[in-house]
Motif scaffolding. Structure first.
Motif, short mmCIF file in Angstrom:
data_model
loop_
_atom_site.label_atom_id
_atom_site.label_comp_id
_atom_site.label_asym_id
_atom_site.label_seq_id
_atom_site.Cartn_x
_atom_site.Cartn_y
_atom_site.Cartn_z
N ASN A 138 -10.79 2.34 5.62
CA ASN A 138 -9.73 2.99 4.85
C ASN A 138 -8.35 2.67 5.41
N LYS A 139 -8.23 2.66 6.75
CA LYS A 139 -6.94 2.32 7.36
C LYS A 139 -6.63 0.84 7.20
N ARG A 140 -7.65 0.00 7.26
CA ARG A 140 -7.43 -1.44 7.07
C ARG A 140 -6.85 -1.71 5.69
N LYS A 141 -7.40 -1.05 4.67
CA LYS A 141 -6.90 -1.26 3.31
C LYS A 141 -5.48 -0.72 3.14
N GLN A 142 -5.19 0.41 3.79
CA GLN A 142 -3.86 0.98 3.70
C GLN A 142 -2.81 0.09 4.39
N LEU A 143 -3.07 -0.23 5.66
CA LEU A 143 -2.05 -0.88 6.49
C LEU A 143 -2.00 -2.39 6.34
N LEU A 144 -3.12 -3.01 5.96
CA LEU A 144 -3.15 -4.46 5.82
C LEU A 144 -3.01 -4.89 4.38
N LYS A 145 -3.56 -4.10 3.45
CA LYS A 145 -3.58 -4.50 2.04
C LYS A 145 -2.67 -3.65 1.15
N SER A 146 -2.03 -2.64 1.73
CA SER A 146 -1.09 -1.78 0.99
C SER A 146 -1.76 -1.00 -0.13
N CYS A 147 -2.98 -0.53 0.13
CA CYS A 147 -3.70 0.28 -0.85
C CYS A 147 -3.34 1.75 -0.67
N TRP A 148 -2.93 2.40 -1.76
CA TRP A 148 -2.51 3.80 -1.70
C TRP A 148 -3.66 4.77 -1.84
N GLY A 149 -4.81 4.33 -2.32
CA GLY A 149 -5.89 5.26 -2.57
C GLY A 149 -6.99 5.22 -1.54
N ALA A 150 -6.76 4.56 -0.41
CA ALA A 150 -7.81 4.38 0.60
C ALA A 150 -7.97 5.63 1.44
N THR A 151 -8.78 6.56 0.96
CA THR A 151 -8.98 7.81 1.70
C THR A 151 -10.35 7.90 2.34
N GLU A 152 -11.30 7.07 1.88
CA GLU A 152 -12.63 7.08 2.47
C GLU A 152 -13.29 5.73 2.24
#
Length: 232
Positions: free
Chosen positions: A207-221
């Motif tokens: 979830n953190k990889r998608k947020q911080l590397l891919k700029s995904c806003w919905g990565a909660t789980e």
């Protein structure tokens, strides 16, 4: 060059300012404050205690903390031409609204607010950003920088791509904002100076990889993953 200009950069704590923004700001601005002999020009000065830089014209920029909502209340009565929130996902709706009401000035510049932040689906800013995202909450890059219109009615945010729609629907003159997504791929200099940083982001929980590397806003789980990277 405008003596009426005043801007503020906000972080959560004074420690974040002292160890990050403040030393970088001094390094960046010093050539504009001093002459070839290293002496301050005009009204220029650096106030270490108040974390304020004054330019030769008298224009000022300062660095301040917002650790809770009461800190925002202390800014009532001020006039701030430009407001900057760094790591804005840590700001509350209350803090944002109070400071937005202080975004007024006689300075001859376009007034406004700029935010830097990492994606956070629990932040109030998610409601502002959502029109710029696809169905999986990744940024739609063709919308990057496109102007969107908004009004706030009874504390509720309403946005649209068409200004007239909001006028007709709510009877108010809309204001404007935009969203510009960016990832590590856009920061070529950091990638060059610290190649290991990408590996660190890529090895984080999904979830953190998608947020911080891919700029995904919905990565909660880590939904949909049978084997989770952090468990191995």
């Amino acid at each position: 060059h405008d003596p009426l200009y005043f801007s503020v950069f906000f972080r959560t704590t004074t420690v974040e300012i002292t160890k990050g923004l403040w030393p970088e700001a001094k390094r960046l601005y010093l050539p504009y404050l001093t002459d070839e002999k290293g002496k301050f020009k005009g009204m220029a000065k650096i106030n270490e205690q108040e974390k304020t830089i004054t330019f030769p014209s008298g224009a000022r920029t300062t660095f301040a903390y917002l650790s809770n909502d009461k800190d925002a209340d202390s800014w009532y009565g001020t006039e701030i031409a430009k407001i900057y929130f760094e790591e804005a996902q840590f700001r509350s709706q209350y803090q944002f609204d109070v400071l937005k009401s202080r975004n007024r000035s006689m300075a001859n510049v376009i007034k406004g607010i700029r935010c830097t932040l990492n994606p956070s689906p629990t932040s109030f800013i998610y409601d502002w950003v959502k029109p710029y995202l696809d169905e999986e909450d990744y940024p739609v890059h063709r919308l990057s920088g496109k102007t969107r219109y908004y009004v706030v009615v009874d504390g509720v945010l309403h946005t649209a791509w068409e200004e007239q729609y909001l006028k007709d629907t709510y009877g108010k003159d809309p204001e404007t904002y935009t969203y510009i997504p960016a990832t590590l791929d856009d920061n070529k200099k950091l990638d060059l100076l610290d190649p290991s940083y990408r590996k660190k982001l890529d090895s984080m929980p999904e979830n953190k990889r998608k947020q911080l590397l891919k700029s995904c806003w919905g990565a909660t789980e880590d939904s949909g993953l049978f084997f989770r990277r952090e468990s191995v």
